[in-house]
Design a protein around this motif. Structure first.
Motif, PDB file in Angstrom:
ATOM      1  N   ALA A  60       0.846  -1.192   0.000  1.00 30.17           N
ATOM      2  CA  ALA A  60       0.000   0.000   0.000  1.00 30.17           C
ATOM      3  C   ALA A  60       0.879   1.239   0.000  1.00 30.17           C
ATOM      4  O   ALA A  60       1.667   1.456   0.920  1.00 30.17           O
ATOM      5  CB  ALA A  60      -0.920   0.009   1.217  1.00 30.17           C
ATOM      6  N   VAL A  61       0.741   2.050  -1.039  1.00 35.03           N
ATOM      7  CA  VAL A  61       1.534   3.269  -1.194  1.00 35.03           C
ATOM      8  C   VAL A  61       0.612   4.454  -0.914  1.00 35.03           C
ATOM      9  O   VAL A  61      -0.436   4.592  -1.547  1.00 35.03           O
ATOM     10  CB  VAL A  61       2.137   3.364  -2.609  1.00 35.03           C
ATOM     11  N   ALA A  62       1.007   5.304   0.021  1.00 38.13           N
ATOM     12  CA  ALA A  62       0.117   6.366   0.483  1.00 38.13           C
ATOM     13  C   ALA A  62       0.800   7.724   0.446  1.00 38.13           C
ATOM     14  O   ALA A  62       1.970   7.858   0.801  1.00 38.13           O
ATOM     15  CB  ALA A  62      -0.347   6.084   1.914  1.00 38.13           C
ATOM     16  N   GLY A  63       0.020   8.713   0.040  1.00 40.12           N
ATOM     17  CA  GLY A  63       0.448  10.101   0.123  1.00 40.12           C
ATOM     18  C   GLY A  63      -0.575  10.896   0.905  1.00 40.12           C
ATOM     19  O   GLY A  63      -1.782  10.788   0.655  1.00 40.12           O
ATOM     20  N   GLY A  64      -0.133  11.678   1.892  1.00 41.22           N
ATOM     21  CA  GLY A  64      -1.052  12.524   2.644  1.00 41.22           C
ATOM     22  C   GLY A  64      -2.171  11.731   3.281  1.00 41.22           C
ATOM     23  O   GLY A  64      -1.932  10.728   3.968  1.00 41.22           O
ATOM     24  N   ILE A  77       4.175   1.980   2.159  1.00 42.17           N
ATOM     25  CA  ILE A  77       5.125   3.019   1.737  1.00 42.17           C
ATOM     26  C   ILE A  77       4.387   4.351   1.840  1.00 42.17           C
ATOM     27  O   ILE A  77       3.366   4.547   1.171  1.00 42.17           O
ATOM     28  CB  ILE A  77       5.618   2.778   0.306  1.00 42.17           C
ATOM     29  N   TYR A  78       4.865   5.250   2.670  1.00 48.25           N
ATOM     30  CA  TYR A  78       4.119   6.446   3.062  1.00 48.25           C
ATOM     31  C   TYR A  78       4.988   7.676   2.865  1.00 48.25           C
ATOM     32  O   TYR A  78       6.023   7.816   3.517  1.00 48.25           O
ATOM     33  CB  TYR A  78       3.706   6.290   4.525  1.00 48.25           C
ATOM     34  N   GLN A  79       4.573   8.555   1.959  1.00 47.46           N
ATOM     35  CA  GLN A  79       5.321   9.786   1.710  1.00 47.46           C
ATOM     36  C   GLN A  79       4.634  10.952   2.409  1.00 47.46           C
ATOM     37  O   GLN A  79       3.495  11.300   2.103  1.00 47.46           O
ATOM     38  CB  GLN A  79       5.444  10.083   0.219  1.00 47.46           C
ATOM     39  N   THR A  80       5.331  11.556   3.355  1.00 43.03           N
ATOM     40  CA  THR A  80       4.775  12.669   4.111  1.00 43.03           C
ATOM     41  C   THR A  80       5.867  13.328   4.938  1.00 43.03           C
ATOM     42  O   THR A  80       6.860  12.695   5.279  1.00 43.03           O
ATOM     43  CB  THR A  80       3.659  12.188   5.055  1.00 43.03           C
ATOM     44  N   ASP A  81       5.665  14.605   5.259  1.00 38.42           N
ATOM     45  CA  ASP A  81       6.517  15.276   6.241  1.00 38.42           C
ATOM     46  C   ASP A  81       5.845  15.347   7.609  1.00 38.42           C
ATOM     47  O   ASP A  81       6.477  15.731   8.593  1.00 38.42           O
ATOM     48  CB  ASP A  81       6.861  16.702   5.774  1.00 38.42           C
ATOM     49  N   GLU A  82       4.556  15.015   7.661  1.00 37.91           N
ATOM     50  CA  GLU A  82       3.801  15.100   8.905  1.00 37.91           C
ATOM     51  C   GLU A  82       3.003  13.809   9.084  1.00 37.91           C
ATOM     52  O   GLU A  82       1.810  13.750   8.763  1.00 37.91           O
ATOM     53  CB  GLU A  82       2.872  16.317   8.897  1.00 37.91           C
ATOM     54  N   PRO A  83       3.637  12.760   9.572  1.00 32.03           N
ATOM     55  CA  PRO A  83       2.978  11.445   9.622  1.00 32.03           C
ATOM     56  C   PRO A  83       1.723  11.436  10.502  1.00 32.03           C
ATOM     57  O   PRO A  83       1.675  12.076  11.555  1.00 32.03           O
ATOM     58  CB  PRO A  83       4.054  10.527  10.208  1.00 32.03           C
TER      59      PRO A  83
END
Length: 212
Positions: free
Chosen positions: A107-111, A134-140
């Motif tokens: 699972a690939v997640a953004g925001g 896989i999680y792309q974020t600056d504020e988890p």
């Protein structure tokens, strides 16, 4: 107001400018991880509708929606201010992006896509399958649930917002580990699809939910 009235059981902060709404499950509501609902509410007596994807792995007595809070928004700040006991209306579930328990998953997640991503991963683990998030974020957000998944044996990769090369590398490394899902806004899921194709995969085989 159209839709089924449901009680807000609780609202909790799950990350920066992010809350989770726990809602009473109405009779006959049979949703799978990955699906979404149309939520209607009337702050200031004006009916407003928004789509939100489920962020709970099941919908037994309650189900969860994860809401990114825009301080200038017309609905999300009001939802975040609720204390429980209030009523909103829902329609659905909708959507063909589902997890039905049959595969290992990636699972690939953004925001705000982390809500459904963590739900799909939890659902997979509950039936004995492997999961990669896989999680792309600056504020988890949902960090406690991600840590619990990692402790249970899932692979959790958190990548900085501007680290697109690292995101592409993570997709290349893990894309064959299971059925690939992607959840996020248009620019993010477009990048994920391109990264799948660029690394020898087929984005048409991915299950991609574009939040617009």
């Amino acid at each position: 107001m159209e839709g089924t009235p449901v009680t807000v059981e609780s609202v909790s902060e799950v990350g920066p400018a992010t809350v989770a709404l726990e809602l009473e499950t109405p009779d006959g509501f049979d949703a799978l991880p990955g699906q979404f609902v149309l939520l209607r509410a009337a702050p200031d007596d004006e009916v407003i509708s928004r789509h939100y994807t489920l962020s709970s792995p099941s919908v037994g007595e309650t189900f969860e929606l994860t809401v990114g809070v825009d301080p200038d928004g017309d609905l999300s700040p009001w939802l975040a201010s609720l204390e429980g006991g209030e009523t909103v209306h829902v329609e659905g579930p909708f959507g063909r992006i589902t997890y039905e328990g049959e595969d290992d998953i990636v699972a690939v997640a953004g925001g705000p896509g982390i809500g459904p991503a963590v739900a799909v991963a939890e659902a997979a683990h509950e039936v004995g399958h492997d999961a990669v998030v896989i999680y792309q974020t600056d504020e988890p957000a949902h960090t406690e649930r991600l840590e619990a998944l990692a402790d249970a044996g899932a692979t959790v990769v958190v990548i900085d917002e501007d680290a697109d090369d690292e995101l592409a590398d993570a997709i290349a490394t893990h894309r064959e580990a299971g059925q690939l899902y992607a959840f996020g806004f248009d620019g993010f899921v477009t990048f994920v699809a391109e990264a799948i194709d660029d690394t020898g995969g087929d984005s048409d085989e991915a299950l991609i939910e574009n939040f617009g």
